[in-house]
Scaffold this motif. Structure first.
Motif, PDB file in Angstrom:
ATOM      1  N   GLY A 138     -10.810  -5.286  -4.299  1.00  0.00           N
ATOM      2  CA  GLY A 138     -10.099  -5.136  -5.581  1.00  0.00           C
ATOM      3  C   GLY A 138      -8.951  -6.253  -5.899  1.00  0.00           C
ATOM      4  N   ARG A 139      -7.863  -5.741  -6.528  1.00  0.00           N
ATOM      5  CA  ARG A 139      -6.984  -6.579  -6.801  1.00  0.00           C
ATOM      6  C   ARG A 139      -5.514  -6.281  -7.031  1.00  0.00           C
ATOM      7  NH1 ARG A 139      -9.075  -9.412 -10.608  1.00  0.00           N
ATOM      8  NH2 ARG A 139     -11.287  -8.296 -10.177  1.00  0.00           N
ATOM      9  N   LEU A 140      -4.514  -7.058  -6.796  1.00  0.00           N
ATOM     10  CA  LEU A 140      -3.168  -6.717  -7.141  1.00  0.00           C
ATOM     11  C   LEU A 140      -2.973  -6.541  -8.654  1.00  0.00           C
ATOM     12  CD1 LEU A 140      -1.729  -9.501  -5.008  1.00  0.00           C
ATOM     13  CD2 LEU A 140      -1.375  -7.136  -4.374  1.00  0.00           C
ATOM     14  N   VAL A 141      -1.980  -5.583  -9.019  1.00  0.00           N
ATOM     15  CA  VAL A 141      -1.735  -5.262 -10.406  1.00  0.00           C
ATOM     16  C   VAL A 141      -0.896  -6.616 -11.050  1.00  0.00           C
ATOM     17  CG1 VAL A 141      -0.142  -3.943 -11.709  1.00  0.00           C
ATOM     18  CG2 VAL A 141      -1.379  -2.880  -9.801  1.00  0.00           C
ATOM     19  N   GLN A 142      -0.250  -7.313 -10.124  1.00  0.00           N
ATOM     20  CA  GLN A 142       0.351  -8.577 -10.716  1.00  0.00           C
ATOM     21  C   GLN A 142       0.131  -9.646  -9.558  1.00  0.00           C
ATOM     22  OE1 GLN A 142       4.533  -8.122 -11.604  1.00  0.00           O
ATOM     23  NE2 GLN A 142       4.765 -10.312 -11.943  1.00  0.00           N
ATOM     24  N   PRO A 143      -0.292 -10.776  -9.908  1.00  0.00           N
ATOM     25  CA  PRO A 143      -0.626 -11.883  -8.976  1.00  0.00           C
ATOM     26  C   PRO A 143       0.628 -12.126  -8.260  1.00  0.00           C
ATOM     27  CG  PRO A 143      -1.874 -12.240 -10.831  1.00  0.00           C
ATOM     28  CD  PRO A 143      -0.848 -11.001 -11.051  1.00  0.00           C
ATOM     29  N   LEU A 144       0.502 -12.473  -6.931  1.00  0.00           N
ATOM     30  CA  LEU A 144       1.639 -12.703  -5.987  1.00  0.00           C
ATOM     31  C   LEU A 144       1.429 -14.003  -5.408  1.00  0.00           C
ATOM     32  CD1 LEU A 144       2.495  -9.205  -4.537  1.00  0.00           C
ATOM     33  CD2 LEU A 144       3.773 -10.499  -6.294  1.00  0.00           C
ATOM     34  N   THR A 145       2.606 -14.866  -4.858  1.00  0.00           N
ATOM     35  CA  THR A 145       2.267 -15.827  -3.935  1.00  0.00           C
ATOM     36  C   THR A 145       1.796 -15.072  -2.308  1.00  0.00           C
ATOM     37  OG1 THR A 145       4.923 -15.599  -3.113  1.00  0.00           O
ATOM     38  CG2 THR A 145       4.144 -17.164  -5.020  1.00  0.00           C
ATOM     39  N   ALA A 146       1.488 -15.936  -1.752  1.00  0.00           N
ATOM     40  CA  ALA A 146       1.103 -15.419  -0.329  1.00  0.00           C
ATOM     41  C   ALA A 146       2.198 -14.709   0.303  1.00  0.00           C
ATOM     42  CB  ALA A 146       0.360 -16.495   0.393  1.00  0.00           C
ATOM     43  N   LEU A 147       3.449 -15.744   0.259  1.00  0.00           N
ATOM     44  CA  LEU A 147       4.699 -15.058   1.060  1.00  0.00           C
ATOM     45  C   LEU A 147       5.034 -13.710   0.422  1.00  0.00           C
ATOM     46  CD1 LEU A 147       6.993 -15.306   2.800  1.00  0.00           C
ATOM     47  CD2 LEU A 147       8.384 -16.734   0.993  1.00  0.00           C
ATOM     48  N   ALA A 148       5.157 -13.473  -0.743  1.00  0.00           N
ATOM     49  CA  ALA A 148       5.158 -12.365  -1.466  1.00  0.00           C
ATOM     50  C   ALA A 148       4.348 -11.245  -0.963  1.00  0.00           C
ATOM     51  CB  ALA A 148       5.428 -12.298  -3.018  1.00  0.00           C
ATOM     52  N   PHE A 149       3.096 -11.408  -1.119  1.00  0.00           N
ATOM     53  CA  PHE A 149       2.133 -10.458  -0.756  1.00  0.00           C
ATOM     54  C   PHE A 149       2.386  -9.980   0.977  1.00  0.00           C
ATOM     55  CE2 PHE A 149      -2.474  -9.225   0.264  1.00  0.00           C
ATOM     56  CZ  PHE A 149      -2.580  -7.882  -0.261  1.00  0.00           C
ATOM     57  N   ARG A 150       2.800 -11.042   1.481  1.00  0.00           N
ATOM     58  CA  ARG A 150       2.913 -10.812   3.045  1.00  0.00           C
ATOM     59  C   ARG A 150       4.238  -9.808   3.204  1.00  0.00           C
ATOM     60  NH1 ARG A 150       6.340 -12.496   6.914  1.00  0.00           N
ATOM     61  NH2 ARG A 150       6.823 -14.210   5.629  1.00  0.00           N
ATOM     62  N   GLN A 151       5.214 -10.117   2.488  1.00  0.00           N
ATOM     63  CA  GLN A 151       6.274  -9.329   2.634  1.00  0.00           C
ATOM     64  C   GLN A 151       6.196  -7.687   2.004  1.00  0.00           C
ATOM     65  OE1 GLN A 151       8.868 -11.776   0.115  1.00  0.00           O
ATOM     66  NE2 GLN A 151       9.748 -12.914   1.831  1.00  0.00           N
ATOM     67  N   GLN A 152       5.133  -7.643   0.945  1.00  0.00           N
ATOM     68  CA  GLN A 152       4.963  -6.329   0.264  1.00  0.00           C
ATOM     69  C   GLN A 152       4.219  -5.513   1.502  1.00  0.00           C
ATOM     70  OE1 GLN A 152       3.596  -6.269  -3.901  1.00  0.00           O
ATOM     71  NE2 GLN A 152       1.735  -5.178  -2.941  1.00  0.00           N
ATOM     72  N   ILE A 153       3.179  -6.421   2.156  1.00  0.00           N
ATOM     73  CA  ILE A 153       2.427  -5.447   3.170  1.00  0.00           C
ATOM     74  C   ILE A 153       3.491  -4.970   4.305  1.00  0.00           C
ATOM     75  CG2 ILE A 153       0.607  -5.779   4.977  1.00  0.00           C
ATOM     76  CD1 ILE A 153      -0.603  -7.899   2.899  1.00  0.00           C
ATOM     77  N   ALA A 154       4.507  -6.043   4.827  1.00  0.00           N
ATOM     78  CA  ALA A 154       5.194  -5.720   5.760  1.00  0.00           C
ATOM     79  C   ALA A 154       6.053  -4.478   5.522  1.00  0.00           C
ATOM     80  CB  ALA A 154       6.120  -6.880   5.968  1.00  0.00           C
ATOM     81  N   ALA A 155       6.570  -4.659   4.153  1.00  0.00           N
ATOM     82  CA  ALA A 155       7.484  -3.529   3.787  1.00  0.00           C
ATOM     83  C   ALA A 155       6.972  -2.066   3.832  1.00  0.00           C
ATOM     84  CB  ALA A 155       8.099  -3.863   2.464  1.00  0.00           C
ATOM     85  N   ALA A 156       5.626  -2.038   3.237  1.00  0.00           N
ATOM     86  CA  ALA A 156       4.679  -0.938   3.313  1.00  0.00           C
ATOM     87  C   ALA A 156       4.337  -0.385   4.461  1.00  0.00           C
ATOM     88  CB  ALA A 156       3.346  -1.117   2.205  1.00  0.00           C
ATOM     89  N   LEU A 157       4.027  -1.208   5.429  1.00  0.00           N
ATOM     90  CA  LEU A 157       3.320  -0.669   6.850  1.00  0.00           C
ATOM     91  C   LEU A 157       4.637  -0.522   7.787  1.00  0.00           C
ATOM     92  CD1 LEU A 157       0.179  -2.584   7.073  1.00  0.00           C
ATOM     93  CD2 LEU A 157       0.725  -0.240   6.140  1.00  0.00           C
ATOM     94  N   GLY A 158       5.834  -1.268   7.566  1.00  0.00           N
ATOM     95  CA  GLY A 158       7.031  -1.316   8.421  1.00  0.00           C
ATOM     96  C   GLY A 158       6.723  -2.025   9.641  1.00  0.00           C
ATOM     97  N   ARG A 159       6.027  -3.180   9.652  1.00  0.00           N
ATOM     98  CA  ARG A 159       6.025  -4.172  10.642  1.00  0.00           C
ATOM     99  C   ARG A 159       5.666  -5.453  10.099  1.00  0.00           C
ATOM    100  NH1 ARG A 159       1.285  -4.290  14.311  1.00  0.00           N
ATOM    101  NH2 ARG A 159       1.472  -6.478  13.888  1.00  0.00           N
ATOM    102  N   GLU A 160       5.863  -6.504  10.998  1.00  0.00           N
ATOM    103  CA  GLU A 160       5.596  -7.875  10.806  1.00  0.00           C
ATOM    104  C   GLU A 160       3.888  -8.139  10.463  1.00  0.00           C
ATOM    105  OE1 GLU A 160       7.836 -10.518  10.196  1.00  0.00           O
ATOM    106  OE2 GLU A 160       9.111  -8.931  10.353  1.00  0.00           O
ATOM    107  N   VAL A 161       3.831  -8.859   9.659  1.00  0.00           N
ATOM    108  CA  VAL A 161       2.446  -9.042   9.243  1.00  0.00           C
ATOM    109  C   VAL A 161       2.147 -10.832   9.571  1.00  0.00           C
ATOM    110  CG1 VAL A 161       0.570  -9.490   7.277  1.00  0.00           C
ATOM    111  CG2 VAL A 161       2.109  -7.450   7.523  1.00  0.00           C
ATOM    112  N   LEU A 162       1.072 -10.824  10.295  1.00  0.00           N
ATOM    113  CA  LEU A 162       0.495 -12.705  10.837  1.00  0.00           C
ATOM    114  C   LEU A 162      -0.379 -12.770   9.344  1.00  0.00           C
ATOM    115  CD1 LEU A 162       0.327 -14.720  12.697  1.00  0.00           C
ATOM    116  CD2 LEU A 162      -1.628 -13.850  13.450  1.00  0.00           C
ATOM    117  N   HIS A 163       0.144 -14.142   8.716  1.00  0.00           N
ATOM    118  CA  HIS A 163      -0.582 -14.707   7.873  1.00  0.00           C
ATOM    119  C   HIS A 163      -1.181 -16.095   8.234  1.00  0.00           C
ATOM    120  CE1 HIS A 163      -0.159 -17.248   3.699  1.00  0.00           C
ATOM    121  NE2 HIS A 163      -1.035 -16.586   4.002  1.00  0.00           N
ATOM    122  N   ILE A 164      -2.399 -16.177   7.820  1.00  0.00           N
ATOM    123  CA  ILE A 164      -3.080 -17.504   8.109  1.00  0.00           C
ATOM    124  C   ILE A 164      -3.469 -18.139   6.691  1.00  0.00           C
ATOM    125  CG2 ILE A 164      -4.931 -18.716   8.900  1.00  0.00           C
ATOM    126  CD1 ILE A 164      -3.183 -17.574  11.134  1.00  0.00           C
TER     127      ILE A 164
END
Length: 253
Positions: A138-164
C-alpha cells in the motif's frame, strides 16, 4: 447472553476459512471446554500468564493467534505443555486459535488491522498472484521521511522501532507482514516498494535492506499482532452478545 461453543467455532471457521491455508498448527478449536460461551478472553499467545488471567476472569473461551501443537515440536505432554493444558482442562475453558487465517483476513486480519493502526492505504497483496497472500502492499497518504515514518509507527504501537536504512529519502509505497515475516523483504524489493515493515529481524535482513535499496522497519512480533484477535473477538461479542476482554501480556519481542 451465551452461545454454544459449536456455533461459535462454526462461525469463526466460516469467516476465516482455515481449510484454505497450509499452516504450521491446527486452526480452530484446539482444546474443548464447556459447551456454552458467555465470556471471551483474547490475547496474542496462549501463555500461562494469559491462561491464569482468564481463569481469574472466569472466561469460558480464550481466543489467540498463537496456540499450541506446532509442527516439529515435541509431542509428549510434559513440562510447560502439561501445565498449560492442565489449566484449561481443570477449568473447563476452551482454546480457539487462528494463525495464518487470522493474518490474512481482509478485514479482521493482523495485516489489515495494522494498516488501520498505521494509516496505510491498502493496494493489494505482497504476493500479487496468490489469492491467499498474507502480506499486503500500500502507500502512505502523504509521503514521509524514514525518520518520520519510524516515529509514526512507534507512536501507533507504543514501542521502539528498529530501522535499517536502504531506500529513498522519502517513503510513499510500503509492504508489510506482521510477525516473523522478515523474509518477505526480497518480495517487497522486487515490487519496487520504498519500505518494508514486519515484526522481527534476522541478521541477513540488514544486508538485504541495504543491498536491495529498501528501508526495513522491525516493529515487534507481538506488537504487530495484537489487533487481529481483538477485531475477531469484538466481532464475536457483537454478533452473539458476549462479554469480551483483551489481555495484553507484555512481550518485548
Amino acid at each position: 447472553m451465551a452461545v454454544s461453543l459449536k456455533q461459535l467455532v462454526n462461525y469463526c471457521n466460516s469467516l476465516l476459512s482455515p481449510e484454505k491455508y497450509r499452516d504450521y498448527c491446527p486452526n480452530g478449536l484446539q482444546v474443548e471446554g464447556r459447551h456454552e460461551v458467555g465470556r471471551i478472553i483474547s490475547g496474542v499467545t496462549a501463555s500461562q500468564a494469559l491462561l491464569d488471567r482468564a481463569v481469574e476472569l472466569q472466561a469460558d473461551l480464550i481466543l489467540v493467534h498463537h496456540g499450541y501443537f506446532w509442527k516439529g515440536e515435541a509431542e509428549a505432554i510434559t513440562g510447560i505443555k502439561k501445565s498449560r493444558l492442565q489449566t484449561l482442562l481443570a477449568n473447563d475453558i476452551s482454546l480457539l486459535a487462528y494463525h495464518l487465517p487470522l493474518d490474512g483476513h481482509p478485514q479482521l486480519g493482523n495485516n489489515a488491522c495494522l494498516a488501520e493502526q498505521l494509516g496505510l492505504q491498502v493496494d493489494g497483496g505482497l504476493e500479487p498472484d496468490n489469492p491467499l497472500s498474507i502480506g499486503l502492499t500500500g502507500r502512505l497518504v502523504q509521503p514521509l521521511t524514514a525518520l518520520a515514518f519510524r516515529q509514526q509507527i512507534a507512536a501507533a504501537l507504543g514501542r521502539e522501532v528498529l530501522h535499517i536504512e536502504g531506500g529513498p529519502e522519502r517513503i510513499e509505497t510500503v509492504g508489510w507482514c506482521t510477525g516473523a515475516a522478515q523474509g518477505y523483504i526480497d518480495q517487497a524489493a522486487a515490487l519496487g516498494l520504498d519500505a518494508y515493515l514486519s515484526g522481527e529481524i534476522s541478521e541477513p535482513t540488514v544486508h538485504n535492506a541495504r543491498e536491495l535499496g529498501i528501508h526495513y522497519f522491525a516493529a515487534g512480533h507481538h506488537a504487530t499482532e495484537r489487533y487481529g484477535v481483538q477485531a475477531l473477538a469484538s466481532r464475536l461479542a457483537q454478533e452473539f452478545d458476549l462479554e469480551h476482554e483483551f489481555i495484553d501480556i507484555h512481550n518485548p519481542v
